[in-house]
Each structure stands twice: as C-alpha cells, then as structure tokens.
Design an enzyme around this catalytic site. Structure first.
Site, short mmCIF file in Angstrom:
data_model
loop_
_atom_site.label_atom_id
_atom_site.label_comp_id
_atom_site.label_asym_id
_atom_site.label_seq_id
_atom_site.Cartn_x
_atom_site.Cartn_y
_atom_site.Cartn_z
CG HIS A 277 -2.07 0.94 1.08
ND1 HIS A 277 -1.99 2.28 1.38
CD2 HIS A 277 -3.33 0.72 0.63
CE1 HIS A 277 -3.16 2.84 1.12
NE2 HIS A 277 -3.99 1.93 0.66
CG ASP A 334 -8.45 -4.58 -2.80
OD1 ASP A 334 -9.67 -4.46 -2.68
OD2 ASP A 334 -7.70 -3.66 -3.16
N1 CMC Z 1 4.22 -7.55 -4.74
C1 CMC Z 1 5.56 -7.48 -4.92
N2 CMC Z 1 6.30 -6.38 -4.76
C2 CMC Z 1 5.66 -5.26 -4.43
C3 CMC Z 1 4.28 -5.22 -4.23
C4 CMC Z 1 3.56 -6.43 -4.40
N3 CMC Z 1 2.23 -6.45 -4.23
N4 CMC Z 1 3.89 -3.97 -3.91
C5 CMC Z 1 5.01 -3.23 -3.90
N5 CMC Z 1 6.08 -4.01 -4.22
C6 CMC Z 1 7.48 -3.59 -4.27
C7 CMC Z 1 7.79 -2.80 -5.54
O1 CMC Z 1 8.21 -3.65 -6.59
C8 CMC Z 1 8.87 -1.87 -5.05
O2 CMC Z 1 10.06 -2.61 -4.97
P1 CMC Z 1 11.50 -1.90 -5.28
O3 CMC Z 1 11.65 -0.88 -4.18
O4 CMC Z 1 12.49 -3.00 -5.20
O5 CMC Z 1 11.37 -1.28 -6.62
C9 CMC Z 1 8.47 -1.54 -3.62
O6 CMC Z 1 7.68 -2.69 -3.20
C10 CMC Z 1 7.61 -0.29 -3.49
O7 CMC Z 1 6.52 -0.41 -4.37
P2 CMC Z 1 5.90 0.78 -5.20
O8 CMC Z 1 5.22 0.24 -6.41
O9 CMC Z 1 6.93 1.83 -5.43
O10 CMC Z 1 4.84 1.33 -4.15
P3 CMC Z 1 3.59 2.23 -4.47
O11 CMC Z 1 3.28 2.94 -3.23
O12 CMC Z 1 3.82 3.04 -5.70
O13 CMC Z 1 2.44 1.17 -4.83
C11 CMC Z 1 0.64 -0.35 -4.63
C12 CMC Z 1 1.47 0.74 -3.94
C13 CMC Z 1 -0.60 -0.64 -3.83
C14 CMC Z 1 0.20 0.14 -6.04
C15 CMC Z 1 1.53 -1.62 -4.77
O14 CMC Z 1 1.89 -2.09 -3.50
C16 CMC Z 1 0.82 -2.73 -5.56
O15 CMC Z 1 0.88 -2.72 -6.81
N6 CMC Z 1 0.16 -3.70 -4.87
C17 CMC Z 1 -0.59 -4.74 -5.53
C18 CMC Z 1 -1.94 -4.21 -5.97
C19 CMC Z 1 -2.89 -4.01 -4.80
O16 CMC Z 1 -3.07 -4.88 -3.97
N7 CMC Z 1 -3.56 -2.86 -4.81
C20 CMC Z 1 -4.57 -2.51 -3.78
C21 CMC Z 1 -4.15 -1.38 -2.91
S1 CMC Z 1 -5.24 -1.16 -1.49
C22 CMC Z 1 -6.81 -0.84 -2.09
C23 CMC Z 1 -6.93 0.30 -3.01
O17 CMC Z 1 -6.18 1.29 -2.96
O18 CMC Z 1 -7.83 0.27 -3.81
#
Ligand code: CMC
Length: 398
Positions: A277, A334
């Site tokens: 998140h 989720d």
């Molecule tokens: N699985 C594997 N690695 C992950 C995941 C994951 N679900 N989420 C983040 N990471 C890693 C990412 O690859 C990055 O690694 P590195 O620093 O080595 O590059 C690090 O963690 C930080 O991730 P980010 O993408 O920069 O973080 P963000 O804040 O931009 O993204 C997020 C947040 C929710 C989009 C992301 O965690 C994600 O894609 N999660 C899976 C989708 C998900 O479950 N979404 C629902 C969110 S909650 C409900 C809602 O908002 O609707």
C-alpha cells in the site's frame, strides 16, 4: 534525462505519483500508515465495521457526526425515497453487450445520471448538494445490481425499501420474480461490513480523481463516473478481482513459493495482489477486520474453501520473507474481501463494482467538503518538460 535536476529550474517540485504532495485539507478520514490506524471523523474503522450500520457510517462521513436515532430514521427514510432509477436509465443498459465488464457498464450508467439531474442542479446551493449525495447513495446499489442482472439476462429487481441497505442490495442481486427471496442475515451482516470497510480512504487515486474532476465545477454524477474509472485499475480497486484470480491460479499451498519468487523477480511484472500500500507500512486495519469476517462468514455458512487456506499460507510466508519485510508489504483491504464475496455468491467481475458502490459515499463526502470549505480551486498540476526545444517549421512539400 535527470528530471530531478530539471525540476530545480522551476518553482515547483517534481513529484510523480504525488507521493509527497497534499492537494487539499480534509476533516473526513485520518490514516497513520506507519501504525496502521484508520479513523473516520475520529472513529476507528474496527469499531465502525464491527458495530455500525453502513448508512450510519455514511451519515458520519457526509455530515461529520454520528446520527442520533431521529436523524438516522430521517436519513434512511430519505434514502428510501431515492432508490429507484429513472425508467429511461433502465433502457440505457440495453445498449451494452451482455458480456461487457460490469465496471464498464457502471462507468456508463453512473455518468448517465448526470443527464437526468444536470439542468435542475445548482451545486452552489447546499440543499442541492445534500440531495445529490442522497441520490447517489440511494441509487448506486440499484445500478450495481442492475449491472449483474443485465449480465445474466435476468429481469431487474426493484428495490425493497423495507430492507436494510445491504439487505436490499442482496435482494436486487439474487431475487427473481419467480419465487420469494429471504435475505440471509449472515450474508447481510458480511455485506454491511464490506461496505463500511470500503466507504472512504482519504486521497486515494479515485477520490483524488473525483476531486480533480469536480475542481472545475463539473457535474457531480459525471465526477463519480470518473472516480469509478480510476478505481477499476488492478493496482487500485481492481485488485480484489485480480487477487481472487491470483489465489485461484495458485490453487494449492505447495505452489505458493513459486509465486512468491515471481513477485520478487524484478524482471517479472507479477506482483502479489492484495499486498502492499502507498500509505500503510504496517498491517492495513481494514484487512484485519476483513480476515476476521472471512473466517466468521465461511464458518457460519459452513463453507470450506481451498482459497482461504492458500491466502493464509501466502500471507504467513510473505510476512516472514525478507523482500516483503524490507519493503513493509502487508495484506491490504483487497486480500481477503474476494473470498467473502465469492462465499456470498457474487461473481468475480462484480467485486470492483461493489467497491465502487461502497466508496461512492466517500467520493461524494469529499466532493461536498470541497464546496462546504469553499475551496473549489481548479486542480492544475505542472510538469517537467523533457521534449524538443523550439524547432523550425517547414511545409510538408519541402
Ligand atoms: N508484490 C511485490 N512487490 C511489491 C508489491 C507487491 N504487491 N507492492 C510493492 N512491491 C514492491 C515494488 O516492486 C517496489 O520494490 P522496489 O523498491 O524494489 O522497486 C516496492 O515494493 C515499493 O513499491 P511501489 O510500487 O513503489 O509502491 P507504491 O506505493 O507506488 O504502490 C501499490 C502501492 C498498492 C500500487 C503496490 O503495493 C501494488 O501494486 N500492490 C498490488 C496491488 C494491490 O493490492 N492494490 C490494492 C491497494 S489497497 C486498495 C486500493 O487502494 O484500492
């Protein structure tokens, strides 16, 4: 190109994804991501989800205080007056393919509401804004259930106003004109809780989208359609659908390590859905209630599912894995919701529609707050330009 360096030449900050930009002030929802705290108007999400009715929470989000019994009765009574949608709108559905994704239909029909209320709506009038909020809150379950009924070729079921908000939604989803339908109280309680857990989450992508669309003074029904479009994506609300598909694909606990490795592999776009998140660097408090509810619902319904086993083991392994620990990746709202929705009998393609219907009150509370605060400033971000410098124009023939 070093965009950070380039941005220094301007008077603004380069902040992709608006990771460190507050675009408004708000009194609706507070999140402490490090501690895993979520409060609506000061009330912890756990207390609201375990004890309140969704419409009570909706009132709280919209008006800032919990209703007393009289306010609650009046509020629910008005909602009941608005649950029907215009017959012309019912016909709108028939323009869609039956196999359309319900979120595509939901974007269309909720945006179409604008056509029914545009000319009579004066958003500068507080009474009109309240009426808009009530209309949206009342009509979203009707539209959401119609999306489902249309997809399976069943007749639309009219709302039953003597039922609770959650009970009425289940009725419109699962009743048919052929035989009487009794709302199962276990499913009703679970649905109510799912609605509360999704009701608001401050400046997430879809809420910011609604605020951005509304900042130009646009029609609020159209702004909600914009929010629905933003919610649809798999990294936002679409994660519930993506998560259940992932759990089904994993299928059994012995395949979990393979998927954990895939999620860690930077050359593989796969991510653990329902994990991570932007704000929570601790366990998402909504996921905690969702996990508890998941156990409760499955037990009360006597359902044993491999999906829950896979989810719990996946969570256990991920939370002890260095990759997930280092990055503070925990289950989010989720992760468990899909298992409950599936147990209720809701098809996977409807999961994000349910998120949208529950989040509508959050979107509209933020829209209302923008007007109530008198802070309707058009959102107009800047950019760091990295394209060509000025070039000479020649005629095509040359
Ligand atoms: N699985 C594997 N690695 C992950 C995941 C994951 N679900 N989420 C983040 N990471 C890693 C990412 O690859 C990055 O690694 P590195 O620093 O080595 O590059 C690090 O963690 C930080 O991730 P980010 O993408 O920069 O973080 P963000 O804040 O931009 O993204 C997020 C947040 C929710 C989009 C992301 O965690 C994600 O894609 N999660 C899976 C989708 C998900 O479950 N979404 C629902 C969110 S909650 C409900 C809602 O908002 O609707």
């Amino acid at each position: 190109i070093d965009v950070q360096e380039l941005s220094k030449n301007h008077l603004f900050t380069f902040d992709p994804g608006l990771m460190s930009t507050a675009m408004c002030r708000s009194e609706i929802t507070y999140i402490d991501g490090d501690k895993g705290i979520l409060l609506h108007r000061g009330y912890p999400i756990h207390d609201l989800a375990m004890n309140a009715d969704y419409l009570e929470v909706a009132y709280l989000l919209l008006y800032g205080e919990r209703p007393d019994q009289k306010d609650y009765n009046e509020f629910t009574q008005v909602i009941r007056q608005h649950t029907l949608v215009h017959e012309q709108l019912s016909r709108f559905f028939h323009g869609f393919r039956r196999d359309s994704h319900p979120m595509a239909v939901m974007c269309g029909v909720s945006g179409a509401l604008a056509a029914f209320y545009h000319n009579v709506l004066d958003v500068s009038d507080e009474e009109h804004r309240n009426l808009t909020a009530l209309r949206l809150l009342a009509k979203m379950p009707t539209l959401a259930a119609m999306c489902y009924k249309y997809s399976i070729g069943h007749p639309f079921m009219f709302p039953q106003n003597h039922l609770s908000y959650a009970g009425n939604f289940l009725y419109m989803m699962f009743a048919t004109p052929c035989e009487p339908y009794q709302v199962n109280p276990v499913l009703e309680k679970a649905m109510n809780r799912i609605f509360i857990l999704h009701a608001d989450h401050e400046q997430n992508a879809s809420t910011s989208t609604v605020r951005t669309a509304a900042s130009s003074g646009s029609n609020p029904f159209a702004c909600i359609a914009a929010g629905i479009a933003s919610l649809w994506g798999p990294t936002h609300g679409g994660a519930n659908e993506a998560c259940i598909k992932m759990l089904e694909e994993i299928g059994s606990v012995d395949r979990i390590p393979e998927f954990i490795e895939k999620a860690k592999d930077k050359n593989d776009p796969f991510r653990l859905m329902g994990f991570g998140h932007r704000v929570y660097k601790n366990y998402d408090p909504r996921a905690k209630v969702m996990r508890e509810t998941c156990h409760e619902v499955l037990q009360e319904l006597g359902i044993k599912t491999q999906l829950l086993k896979v989810a719990m083991e996946l969570e256990r392994i991920a939370l002890t894995d260095e990759y997930f620990i280092e990055r503070n990746l925990y289950p989010n709202v989720d992760f468990y919701s899909g298992i409950i929705l599936k147990a209720i009998g809701i098809p996977v393609s409807m999961f994000t529609v349910i998120f949208a219907l529950a989040r509508t009150v959050g979107w509209i509370a933020h829209w209302k707050e923008m007007y109530d605060f008198g802070t309707l400033k058009i959102v107009r971000p800047r950019q760091v330009y990295t394209g060509h410098t000025q070039r000479e124009f020649n005629q095509l023939a040359e």
